[in-house]
Design an enzyme around this catalytic site. Structure first.
Site, short mmCIF file in Angstrom:
data_model
loop_
_atom_site.label_atom_id
_atom_site.label_comp_id
_atom_site.label_asym_id
_atom_site.label_seq_id
_atom_site.Cartn_x
_atom_site.Cartn_y
_atom_site.Cartn_z
CB CYS A 100 -0.99 0.60 1.00
SG CYS A 100 -1.56 -1.01 1.08
NE ARG A 111 4.91 1.84 0.09
CZ ARG A 111 5.62 1.48 0.61
NH1 ARG A 111 7.04 1.74 0.52
NH2 ARG A 111 5.39 1.05 1.72
CD1 TRP A 170 -0.11 -6.18 -3.13
CD2 TRP A 170 -0.85 -7.03 -1.20
NE1 TRP A 170 0.24 -7.43 -2.93
CE2 TRP A 170 -0.12 -8.39 -2.01
CE3 TRP A 170 -0.87 -7.27 0.05
CZ2 TRP A 170 -0.07 -8.93 -1.24
CZ3 TRP A 170 -0.61 -8.64 0.75
CH2 TRP A 170 0.13 -9.36 -0.23
CG ASN A 207 1.42 0.34 4.79
OD1 ASN A 207 1.10 -0.72 3.90
ND2 ASN A 207 1.95 0.95 3.88
N GLY A 208 -0.68 -1.14 6.26
CA GLY A 208 -0.45 -2.69 7.37
C GLY A 208 -2.04 -3.45 7.89
CD GLU A 239 17.64 -12.57 -8.36
OE1 GLU A 239 17.00 -13.12 -6.87
OE2 GLU A 239 17.36 -11.36 -8.69
CE LYS A 266 14.12 -10.53 -9.78
NZ LYS A 266 14.55 -10.65 -8.47
CD GLU A 294 10.44 -11.33 -8.52
OE1 GLU A 294 9.26 -10.16 -7.41
OE2 GLU A 294 11.05 -11.34 -8.83
CG HIS A 341 21.75 -36.30 -5.57
ND1 HIS A 341 22.38 -37.47 -4.80
CD2 HIS A 341 22.80 -35.53 -5.64
CE1 HIS A 341 23.06 -37.35 -4.78
NE2 HIS A 341 23.64 -36.28 -5.58
CE LYS A 391 10.73 -2.32 -5.21
NZ LYS A 391 11.99 -3.11 -6.12
C1 F6R Z 1 12.19 -9.85 -5.82
C2 F6R Z 1 12.02 -9.45 -5.11
C3 F6R Z 1 11.85 -9.93 -3.18
C4 F6R Z 1 12.76 -8.89 -2.44
C5 F6R Z 1 11.99 -9.65 -0.72
C6 F6R Z 1 12.15 -8.64 0.36
O1 F6R Z 1 12.72 -9.50 -6.94
O2 F6R Z 1 12.15 -8.13 -4.77
O3 F6R Z 1 12.30 -10.82 -3.20
O4 F6R Z 1 13.68 -8.86 -2.89
O5 F6R Z 1 10.52 -9.00 -0.89
O6 F6R Z 1 12.59 -7.47 0.05
P1 F6R Z 1 13.27 -6.02 0.53
O7 F6R Z 1 15.19 -6.57 0.10
O8 F6R Z 1 12.97 -4.77 0.49
O9 F6R Z 1 13.24 -6.33 2.39
#
Ligand code: F6R
Length: 619
Positions: free
Chosen positions: A2, A31, A81, A105-106, A488, A492, A495, A511, A614
């Site tokens: 949010c 967000r 969100w 937010n929360g 990673e 990516k 997502e 395995h 985010k």
């Molecule tokens: C993936 C991504 C998330 C963040 C995770 C931690 O692309 O962005 O997996 O890495 O939510 O977020 P932060 O770094 O803000 O604690």
């Protein structure tokens, strides 16, 4: 999760409050983008007006064009969100209770108890949200006190969970009141106008002067003043600071998406994170560290806590720090950490990695670690955010604002900061000779140029991504530091492209995972340098042969000059040579480009993937 914006300014009715809030919401949309809404207060008895719409901000903008709101002097805005209640128009914020409009937010954890109390009082609820209880409580408290700030204090004391609240009142055209508990809120200081935002991006187009609020504070904003108190009305002080980036840094700058831009920002993000880290004699200095050197010398274990991409940066840190410092390093997902009685104490250094500095799982793990007596060092990209403030020390990455929901430049900067920490500890504890540290640091300094070379060669990766746009699954294999790179790369792709993607340690292949290999299955393989640890390279080459023999399409990332891979690779993406431990800074980049291009080819929004936000500010 949010995004929240508040504005109070001109004493006259004007279009500026709405413009400022919509502009702020546009910058905070990363967000959350399930719905958006605004509430405006007009002077001279003009009262309150609101608009809200499910879906992205564009829907709200369309609604406002179709049904314009009256001009105003104060405004609040929200991009959601969803947690409690479906993402529809009714559950969108603001929530209105009598003369009050409120955004949140929360999560209000005790909302069921509070709702029962309000229902018993005859209050009627319109939405399914937890937030609406806060709006009704505030209206009730204001009716009793006639003071919006005092009423907000009273509400904040009753809520459990996490919250940032902003509220306006129909009769108070020059006031916005906010409260924060475990969710972010920053004040922007203007001339005859002031701003509030979940982060500084909300108001960066108008001012770079900001005021950091502490936990459990209420802020009352007027055009000429900002008053801060605790939840009992006792005056408190925020910390003023100047934001070190400007509005241009939060724009796409000619790229098709923020993600594409941020991938291309990486040479600079890594370079900036390395800036100013040595003294005249060439020794590493980490000025932000507030932990006593004697404590750092005495630590016998490091535990990295983080989530998602940041946790993969922690995995890379483990390889480097253990090798350079001979200190055991554990990497733990933050949400698992505090629920398993972790063995930490005064000789443990806990390293919390977080781009946003607001990830609730990581914050809770930080608090738990400190309660156990451990020292906590945060690696963070966001000044003034909660995790560094609650840690004993901080090492800031200098990636600039990361707007795309999927992390890219923050990841490389986190890895860079972890290298700095490892080298610093090695210097402090005498694990390495000064010339060895200087040599590695010189290699680090050469990395931005090498990352640029990888970017310059990325067309071949884009071509492969477009060819594979319709595949149902992609696998990623890596070994040693290539393993977190593989994880990673898979994250990516999941997502952004919403397809099955999984990363494996290459040694694990036989395995179990090799059973997934079928005709045409695309597999990325991150190949270790043949100049690195003796047998690793040849073992991974054998893995490529094994999967190729079973029909896999092999997409290989190898370093310049590694001709051995060519016989077994359908595609080879070469990256410049560098020391093995630093190679994730290069090998990750083609995987980011691949995910971005493949998702784009599928017609998806790479900046705002579905269901994600985010900053994950709820557990
Ligand atoms: C993936 C991504 C998330 C963040 C995770 C931690 O692309 O962005 O997996 O890495 O939510 O977020 P932060 O770094 O803000 O604690």
């Amino acid at each position: 999760m949010c995004g929240i914006v508040g504005y109070v300014g001109t004493q006259q009715a004007s279009t500026r409050p709405l413009e400022v809030v919509l502009e702020g919401l546009r910058r905070l949309e990363y967000r959350g983008y399930d719905s958006a809404g605004v509430a405006l207060v007009a002077p001279d008895g003009g009262g309150l007006s609101t608009a809200k719409k499910a879906g992205k901000l564009a829907n709200l903008v369309g609604e406002l064009q179709a049904h314009p709101l009256p001009v105003a002097s104060a405004a609040i805005g929200h991009t959601r969100w969803a947690t409690h209640g479906a993402p529809n128009d009714v559950n969108a914020h603001p929530h209105v209770a009598g003369p009050i409009a409120l955004i949140h937010n929360g999560i209000v954890e005790n909302f069921a108890v509070l709702k029962a109390e309000l229902l018993a009082d005859g209050v009627q609820f319109r939405s399914e949200t937890d937030t609406e209880v806060a709006a009704h409580l505030l209206a009730r408290a204001y009716a009793e006190t006639g003071d919006l700030s005092a009423a907000m204090c009273g509400v904040a004391r009753r809520l459990e969970g996490t919250f940032t609240l902003l509220a306006v009142h129909a009769d108070l055209p020059d006031v916005v009141v906010g409260a924060r508990h475990d969710s972010p809120l920053v004040v922007g200081l203007g001339e005859g106008e002031n701003f509030l935002g979940s982060d500084v991006a909300a108001f960066i187009a108008h001012t770079r002067d900001a005021l950091e609020l502490g936990q459990d504070q209420v802020v009352t904003l007027s055009p000429d003043g900002v008053e801060v108190t605790d939840f009992f009305g006792v005056p408190a002080q925020g910390r003023r600071y100047r934001v070190d980036w400007d509005a241009a840094a939060a724009e796409k700058g000619g790229f098709a998406s923020f993600m594409d831009k941020e991938i291309h920002d990486q040479p600079q993000a890594v370079g900036d994170t390395l800036l100013g880290r040595t003294d005249l004699a060439g020794n590493l200095v980490l000025d932000d560290l507030r932990i006593d050197e004697s404590v750092l010398r005495s630590i016998d274990k490091i535990v990295v806590i983080a989530c998602g991409t940041a946790a993969y940066a922690g995995h890379v840190a483990k390889y480097a720090i253990e090798h350079w410092c001979r200190i055991p390093v554990e990497v733990e997902l933050a949400h698992e950490f505090r629920y398993r009685d972790p063995v930490v104490g005064p000789r443990t250094l806990v390293v919390a990695i977080s781009q946003s500095g607001e990830t609730m799982d990581t914050l809770m793990a930080v608090r738990h670690a400190r309660e156990q007596g451990a020292k906590v060092l945060a690696i963070c990209n966001t000044h003034g955010s909660t995790i560094p403030r609650e840690s004993d020390a901080v090492l800031y990455t200098h990636a600039g604002p990361e707007i795309a929901v999927a992390s890219t430049k923050a990841f490389l900067s986190q890895i860079t900061a972890a290298y700095l920490l490892g080298l610093y500890l090695a210097q402090l504890r005498g694990n390495k000779f000064p010339d060895e540290i200087a040599e590695t640091f010189d290699q680090l300094r050469a990395m931005p140029e090498r990352i640029q070379t990888v970017l310059d060669r990325a067309d071949a990766v884009r071509k492969a991504a477009r060819e594979l746009a319709d595949v149902p699954s992609v696998l990623f294999l890596g070994r040693h530091v290539g393993f977190p790179v593989a994880l990673e790369g898979a994250l990516k792709l999941k997502e952004l492209a919403y397809i099955h993607a999984e990363g494996f340690a290459a040694g694990e292949l036989k395995h179990g995972p090799i059973a997934l290999i079928d005709e045409g299955q695309p597999v990325f393989v991150v190949v270790p340098s043949p100049r690195g640890r003796d047998s690793l390279h040849s073992k991974v080459i054998s893995n490529i042969q094994e999967i190729r023999a079973r029909g896999a399409r092999t997409l290989v990332i190898a370093e310049d000059g590694d001709d051995a891979v060519e016989a077994y690779a359908d595609d080879v993406f070469y990256v410049p040579q560098c020391p093995t431990l630093l190679s994730p800074l290069l090998a990750t980049v083609p995987l980011q480009v691949f995910a971005c291009e493949l998702a784009t080819a599928r017609g998806l929004d790479v900046d705002q993937p579905r269901n994600l936000a985010k900053s994950v500010t709820v557990e």
